[in-house]
Motif scaffolding. Structure first.
Motif, PDB file in Angstrom:
ATOM      1  N   MET A  17       0.841  -1.202   0.000  1.00 19.81           N
ATOM      2  CA  MET A  17       0.000   0.000   0.000  1.00 19.81           C
ATOM      3  C   MET A  17       0.873   1.247   0.000  1.00 19.81           C
ATOM      4  N   LYS A  18       0.378   2.298  -0.615  1.00 18.57           N
ATOM      5  CA  LYS A  18       1.180   3.511  -0.784  1.00 18.57           C
ATOM      6  C   LYS A  18       1.266   4.371   0.475  1.00 18.57           C
ATOM      7  N   PHE A  19       0.224   4.365   1.274  1.00 18.10           N
ATOM      8  CA  PHE A  19       0.139   5.322   2.375  1.00 18.10           C
ATOM      9  C   PHE A  19       0.052   4.668   3.748  1.00 18.10           C
ATOM     10  N   VAL A  20       0.202   3.356   3.795  1.00 17.93           N
ATOM     11  CA  VAL A  20       0.085   2.602   5.042  1.00 17.93           C
ATOM     12  C   VAL A  20       1.334   1.743   5.223  1.00 17.93           C
ATOM     13  N   LYS A  21       1.897   1.758   6.427  1.00 15.90           N
ATOM     14  CA  LYS A  21       3.038   0.904   6.754  1.00 15.90           C
ATOM     15  C   LYS A  21       2.610  -0.129   7.792  1.00 15.90           C
ATOM     16  N   ASP A  22       3.134  -1.345   7.673  1.00 16.93           N
ATOM     17  CA  ASP A  22       2.796  -2.359   8.670  1.00 16.93           C
ATOM     18  C   ASP A  22       3.774  -2.310   9.838  1.00 16.93           C
ATOM     19  N   ARG A  23       3.418  -2.969  10.913  1.00 21.36           N
ATOM     20  CA  ARG A  23       4.207  -2.897  12.144  1.00 21.36           C
ATOM     21  C   ARG A  23       5.584  -3.525  11.987  1.00 21.36           C
ATOM     22  N   GLU A  24       5.682  -4.552  11.115  1.00 22.93           N
ATOM     23  CA  GLU A  24       6.983  -5.180  10.890  1.00 22.93           C
ATOM     24  C   GLU A  24       7.950  -4.190  10.251  1.00 22.93           C
ATOM     25  N   TRP A  25       7.456  -3.416   9.296  1.00 29.14           N
ATOM     26  CA  TRP A  25       8.308  -2.400   8.657  1.00 29.14           C
ATOM     27  C   TRP A  25       8.790  -1.397   9.701  1.00 29.14           C
ATOM     28  N   LEU A  26       7.873  -0.940  10.538  1.00 28.26           N
ATOM     29  CA  LEU A  26       8.251   0.044  11.541  1.00 28.26           C
ATOM     30  C   LEU A  26       9.254  -0.533  12.533  1.00 28.26           C
ATOM     31  N   PHE A  27       9.025  -1.768  12.971  1.00 31.02           N
ATOM     32  CA  PHE A  27       9.954  -2.398  13.902  1.00 31.02           C
ATOM     33  C   PHE A  27      11.364  -2.459  13.311  1.00 31.02           C
ATOM     34  N   ASN A  28      11.451  -2.791  12.033  1.00 33.33           N
ATOM     35  CA  ASN A  28      12.754  -2.895  11.376  1.00 33.33           C
ATOM     36  C   ASN A  28      13.409  -1.545  11.129  1.00 33.33           C
ATOM     37  N   ASN A  29      12.616  -0.467  11.182  1.00 29.49           N
ATOM     38  CA  ASN A  29      13.150   0.879  10.915  1.00 29.49           C
ATOM     39  C   ASN A  29      13.059   1.797  12.132  1.00 29.49           C
ATOM     40  N   LEU A  30      12.833   1.201  13.298  1.00 29.64           N
ATOM     41  CA  LEU A  30      12.585   1.987  14.499  1.00 29.64           C
ATOM     42  C   LEU A  30      13.770   2.865  14.888  1.00 29.64           C
ATOM     43  N   ASN A  31      14.980   2.436  14.569  1.00 28.87           N
ATOM     44  CA  ASN A  31      16.170   3.195  14.949  1.00 28.87           C
ATOM     45  C   ASN A  31      16.715   4.068  13.822  1.00 28.87           C
ATOM     46  N   ASP A  32      15.941   4.175  12.742  1.00 29.81           N
ATOM     47  CA  ASP A  32      16.344   5.037  11.627  1.00 29.81           C
ATOM     48  C   ASP A  32      16.084   6.494  12.011  1.00 29.81           C
ATOM     49  N   ASN A  33      17.127   7.306  12.029  1.00 30.34           N
ATOM     50  CA  ASN A  33      16.995   8.711  12.431  1.00 30.34           C
ATOM     51  C   ASN A  33      16.142   9.532  11.472  1.00 30.34           C
ATOM     52  N   ASN A  34      15.900   8.993  10.287  1.00 31.96           N
ATOM     53  CA  ASN A  34      15.089   9.728   9.316  1.00 31.96           C
ATOM     54  C   ASN A  34      13.599   9.427   9.476  1.00 31.96           C
ATOM     55  N   VAL A  35      13.266   8.494  10.373  1.00 29.28           N
ATOM     56  CA  VAL A  35      11.864   8.131  10.618  1.00 29.28           C
ATOM     57  C   VAL A  35      11.402   8.768  11.924  1.00 29.28           C
ATOM     58  N   ILE A  36      10.294   9.493  11.867  1.00 32.70           N
ATOM     59  CA  ILE A  36       9.732  10.127  13.062  1.00 32.70           C
ATOM     60  C   ILE A  36       8.302   9.641  13.264  1.00 32.70           C
ATOM     61  N   LEU A  37       7.981   9.296  14.507  1.00 29.85           N
ATOM     62  CA  LEU A  37       6.663   8.762  14.841  1.00 29.85           C
ATOM     63  C   LEU A  37       5.796   9.819  15.510  1.00 29.85           C
ATOM     64  N   VAL A  38       4.510   9.760  15.213  1.00 35.94           N
ATOM     65  CA  VAL A  38       3.543  10.668  15.825  1.00 35.94           C
ATOM     66  C   VAL A  38       2.394   9.859  16.400  1.00 35.94           C
ATOM     67  N   ASP A  39       2.171  10.001  17.697  1.00 29.39           N
ATOM     68  CA  ASP A  39       1.096   9.322  18.422  1.00 29.39           C
ATOM     69  C   ASP A  39      -0.134  10.231  18.409  1.00 29.39           C
ATOM     70  N   CYS A  40      -1.226   9.732  17.816  1.00 25.80           N
ATOM     71  CA  CYS A  40      -2.452  10.532  17.672  1.00 25.80           C
ATOM     72  C   CYS A  40      -3.622   9.962  18.461  1.00 25.80           C
ATOM     73  N   ARG A  41      -3.344   9.134  19.456  1.00 28.04           N
ATOM     74  CA  ARG A  41      -4.439   8.514  20.199  1.00 28.04           C
ATOM     75  C   ARG A  41      -5.336   9.579  20.838  1.00 28.04           C
ATOM     76  N   PHE A  42      -6.639   9.319  20.779  1.00 28.12           N
ATOM     77  CA  PHE A  42      -7.598  10.315  21.272  1.00 28.12           C
ATOM     78  C   PHE A  42      -8.928   9.617  21.540  1.00 28.12           C
ATOM     79  N   SER A  43      -9.711  10.214  22.422  1.00 31.78           N
ATOM     80  CA  SER A  43     -11.064   9.734  22.692  1.00 31.78           C
ATOM     81  C   SER A  43     -12.013  10.924  22.717  1.00 31.78           C
ATOM     82  N   LEU A  44     -13.008  10.908  21.856  1.00 32.73           N
ATOM     83  CA  LEU A  44     -13.994  11.995  21.858  1.00 32.73           C
ATOM     84  C   LEU A  44     -14.776  12.021  23.165  1.00 32.73           C
ATOM     85  N   ALA A  45     -14.945  10.856  23.789  1.00 31.19           N
ATOM     86  CA  ALA A  45     -15.685  10.770  25.051  1.00 31.19           C
ATOM     87  C   ALA A  45     -14.860  11.299  26.224  1.00 31.19           C
ATOM     88  N   ASP A  46     -13.534  11.213  26.109  1.00 33.41           N
ATOM     89  CA  ASP A  46     -12.635  11.662  27.171  1.00 33.41           C
ATOM     90  C   ASP A  46     -11.407  12.285  26.520  1.00 33.41           C
TER      91      ASP A  46
END
Length: 275
Positions: free
Chosen positions: A1-30
């Motif tokens: 897929m062009k716009f989606v990465k799987d967890r295995e890809w991320l795990f293998n690239n977790l220490n790549d300085n060119n990769v930055i992660l953004v946590d967007c977790r949210f709850s409309l109820a809270d």
């Protein structure tokens, strides 16, 4: 897929300085829940972006329940997190897909070419026993050279023109569940129904068990829509329409726009009709 990465890809690239992660977790109820969960544990190196504080502007008379954010403030936060146009950016939420897709769409609007959504989100990352941490990441401020992409955003006036003239080559897609589309149930907005002429393609149908469906499955979902048409997606407030925007792009639809204010903005104008 062009716009989606799987967890295995991320795990293998977790220490790549060119990769930055953004946590967007949210709850409309809270609204505080996502930040609390982030502070308890997150994928190593991830920065937190709040749906209402960072990815939306304060609610006003018009603009919907999650208006387009102040772009200068958003860009400044991105830069402080070390994000510029050169970085590979992976956004994730708990796994429902909508909040990460909102961030993904905003970066597409800012002209970023290498932003992706983590398939399965934090839930499946944890289930795979991949590393998590409570440590907050360090960052080096960078300069983000923005190239706004107006082709991905639809204004209220554009939608009004589509409703008024009903052009055959432009399709409105309502991303909400069928009950809200039909006006049988409306738990949030003041008026029930949908924008006249819109088709219903519930955003949840594009995912299965927190995973985006395959490209072929997305094409099947939208098979009754000509890929040459201009498509405008909306939902209640411009958040859950983002997964449909992403799914359409994955399916090969080139001309797709997101109506950020969505239905909650549409009904804020007294002259706008509903079905």
């Amino acid at each position: 897929m062009k716009f989606v990465k799987d967890r295995e890809w991320l795990f293998n690239n977790l220490n790549d300085n060119n990769v930055i992660l953004v946590d967007c977790r949210f709850s409309l109820a809270d609204p505080q829940k996502g930040k609390k969960e982030y502070l308890e544990s997150h994928i190593p190196g991830a920065f937190y972006f709040d749906l209402e504080k960072d990815l939306s502007a304060p609610v006003k008379e018009h603009g919907g329940r999650h208006p387009l954010p102040d772009l200068e403030k958003l860009i400044r936060k991105l830069e402080n997190a070390g994000i510029n146009e050169c970085k590979v950016v992976i956004a994730y939420d708990h796994g429902e897909g909508a909040y990460a897709a909102r961030f993904w769409w905003l970066l597409k609007y800012l002209g970023h070419k290498n932003v992706y959504v983590l398939n399965g989100g934090y839930k499946q990352w944890q289930e795979a026993n991949y590393p998590v941490t409570a440590n907050l990441p360090a960052s080096k401020t960078v300069k983000f050279h923005v190239e706004l992409n107006p082709d991905v955003i639809a204004t209220t006036k554009e939608v009004e023109e589509v409703v008024r003239h009903r052009p055959k080559d432009c399709i409105l897609i309502d991303s909400r569940e069928e009950k809200r589309y039909l006006g049988l149930e409306e738990p949030i907005d003041k008026k029930a129904g949908h924008i006249p002429g819109a088709l219903n393609k519930p955003w949840m149908a594009g995912l299965h068990a927190n995973q985006y469906k395959t490209v072929e499955e997305q094409r099947q979902r939208f098979s009754n829509i000509d890929s040459k048409n201009q498509i405008i997606v909306y939902c209640g407030s411009g958040v859950t329409a983002a997964p449909n925007f992403l799914a359409l792009k994955e399916a090969g639809y080139e001309k797709v726009k997101l109506y950020v204010g969505s239905y909650s903005d549409w009904i804020s104008y007294t002259g706008n009709k509903i079905e």
